[in-house]
Design an enzyme around this catalytic site. Sequence first.
Site, PDB file in Angstrom:
ATOM      1  N   SER A   1       0.743  -1.386  -0.055  1.00 17.24           N
ATOM      2  CA  SER A   1       0.053   0.072   0.389  1.00 17.24           C
ATOM      3  C   SER A   1       1.024   1.234   0.400  1.00 17.24           C
ATOM      4  O   SER A   1       1.397   1.213  -1.147  1.00 17.24           O
ATOM      5  CB  SER A   1      -0.758   0.252   1.453  1.00 17.24           C
ATOM      6  OG  SER A   1      -2.102   0.653   1.303  1.00 17.24           O
TER       7      SER A   1
ATOM      8  N   ASP B   1      -1.818   6.378  -4.082  1.00 16.16           N
ATOM      9  CA  ASP B   1      -0.819   5.158  -3.774  1.00 16.16           C
ATOM     10  C   ASP B   1      -0.485   4.075  -4.849  1.00 16.16           C
ATOM     11  O   ASP B   1      -0.963   4.086  -5.829  1.00 16.16           O
ATOM     12  CB  ASP B   1      -1.704   5.257  -3.289  1.00 16.16           C
ATOM     13  CG  ASP B   1      -2.401   4.026  -1.797  1.00 16.16           C
ATOM     14  OD1 ASP B   1      -3.100   4.315  -3.003  1.00 16.16           O
ATOM     15  OD2 ASP B   1      -2.113   3.065  -1.485  1.00 16.16           O
TER      16      ASP B   1
ATOM     17  N   ASP C   1      -0.228   1.582  -4.382  1.00 16.84           N
ATOM     18  CA  ASP C   1      -1.734   0.175  -5.780  1.00 16.84           C
ATOM     19  C   ASP C   1      -2.740   0.080  -6.049  1.00 16.84           C
ATOM     20  O   ASP C   1      -4.068  -0.325  -5.850  1.00 16.84           O
ATOM     21  CB  ASP C   1      -1.799  -1.520  -4.440  1.00 16.84           C
ATOM     22  CG  ASP C   1      -2.711  -0.426  -2.748  1.00 16.84           C
ATOM     23  OD1 ASP C   1      -2.625   0.707  -2.330  1.00 16.84           O
ATOM     24  OD2 ASP C   1      -2.947  -1.219  -2.358  1.00 16.84           O
TER      25      ASP C   1
ATOM     26  N   ASP D   1      -5.516   2.002  -4.070  1.00 19.83           N
ATOM     27  CA  ASP D   1      -6.374   2.204  -3.076  1.00 19.83           C
ATOM     28  C   ASP D   1      -6.957   3.663  -2.068  1.00 19.83           C
ATOM     29  O   ASP D   1      -7.962   4.085  -2.148  1.00 19.83           O
ATOM     30  CB  ASP D   1      -6.618   0.700  -2.160  1.00 19.83           C
ATOM     31  CG  ASP D   1      -5.732   1.489  -1.082  1.00 19.83           C
ATOM     32  OD1 ASP D   1      -4.721   1.602  -1.352  1.00 19.83           O
ATOM     33  OD2 ASP D   1      -6.047  -0.350  -0.541  1.00 19.83           O
TER      34      ASP D   1
END
Length: 575
Positions: free
Chosen positions: A144, A303, A305, A307
């Site tokens: 993340s 970010d 990834d 999400d």
Amino acid sequence: MDAMEQYKLWCTDPYFDDETKKELAAIKDDTAEIEDRFYRYLEFGTAGLRGVIGAGTNRMNRYTVRQATQGLANYIVKNHGEDKGVAIAFDSRNFSPEFATEAALVLNANGIKTYRFDTLRPTPELSFAVRYLGCIAGINITASHNPREYNGYKVYWEDGAQITPPHDTGIMDCVAAVTSFDQVKIMSKEDAKAAGLYITVGQKVDDAYIAEVKKQQIHPEIVREQAPSMKIVYTPFNGAGNLSVRRVLKEIGFDNVYVVEEQEAADGNFPTLPYPNPELPEAYDLALKLAKKVDADVILATDPDSDRLGVWAKDGKTGEWHSFTGNMSGSLIMEYIIREHKENGTLPMYPAAVTTIVTSDLVKAIAADYDIKCIEVLTGFKYIGEQIKLFEQNHTFHYVFGMEESYGCLAGTYARDKDAVVACMMLCEAAAFYRSKGKTLWDAMIDIYEKYGYYLEGQKSVTMKGENGAAEMKALMEKDRKNPPKKLGRWDVLSVADYLIDEKVDLSSGEKTTTGLPKSNVLYYALSDNAWCCIRPSGTEPKIKFYFGVKGKSLEDSKALMDELGNAVMEAFAK
């Protein structure tokens, strides 16, 4: 086996490759480093794995990934789900593609079919793919928004959400039972492909996912009207959102999207970022420079990834750029969606919004104003995803929006995790809507504050690394649990909720009730004057987190109160 014995095993056993042994040879005289790398196995918790990349049992590497995947495979077989297969995605972090392949081949060796994405994809697309492909589970290789030295391994179940009870503890038990690497099954990619077990997916899933995201639009006619003259600056923070975010914005009409060139290409070293977290103001230096150059309407950041969404917008009166917290951007999108659906007559019956216990109380105020059910869950978007499943199973409510304070939200039910792709789309639609009214997003945010009150939230943390740090964290939580304060600065403590023992105590009456939520190592304090604070160890980093919120009469008043409460919280709990 102690840390030094484990270290020697890794240095000599033929199971470990030469690169691993070379890395470990370089630390042969560093006892503290050896201890930190080998004092435990990297913990597989309810969020999966998260750790620093490197050689060792307490690090993210191909061997710890294999071991965790063998445990997951055992659980899948135990639940007779091997025929359904597992979807596997990854982001731009170092070794993410390699770890995704290792996970696939362990599952394949256990007779479990895998659907591995051909290149990096956003986390929410993995959530979508699990149900779209009819899989029993999903794996996403990502850390993340953590610093560059980290990587991680998230597990999803067949509902498309990250694992929750009973599957989380069931998988954890199976992973813990894999106590040595000789228990891990592995096969070559060539053999796995020949057996029809290793399947590559891509464009077909992309198209289906983007189609579902676009269905969340409310006012395409306003976007068509405003988009040609709007300018958007976007940075994917060298991550997985680049293609998906730009694609969906272009397909709905936003052609003037300017991408921060230095942060466009996938790069796990994040060379221009202190670390790739949308919460960091300094991460926007390049985006702000570009926005001023092109005279943009809004800045978006996702970010690695994709999400989480970060947002900046201009004050319509002064032209000054302002950053939005996750609570602010989420609340703005939520209010826009609910209001416009209600105006259009498209709000479903028995609508519900879902939030977490550390998210802004502004969410509750908006929900109450529109007579929307507001349900609170524990920290972590997987609990929001779980509510979507429960609504559908029990035929109780219709999910309209979910958000958490850490820059994550979801419109729609096609995914069961937070989605910065749909958040970008809805945020830009809202920007177009307010622009048609002569307002910026910042102006709209101030209007919301004027209507509901100036809710503001903050967060502090204390890092506690290694074995000693874990012990210190445990001791601090025990101390705070046993000695709840009656005042925090100017604020009275009205009640204390201890989610570990499922008990809430009203300090004025002494009445005890249950929290109504699953057990978790969290303490929550309701304070006077609409303030609150919460303490919990992080599930992904070696730190303890302190959340707090206030309600003021103006933005300046709220900021002053938030700073004051933050200092009082740290004085009371962090020592």
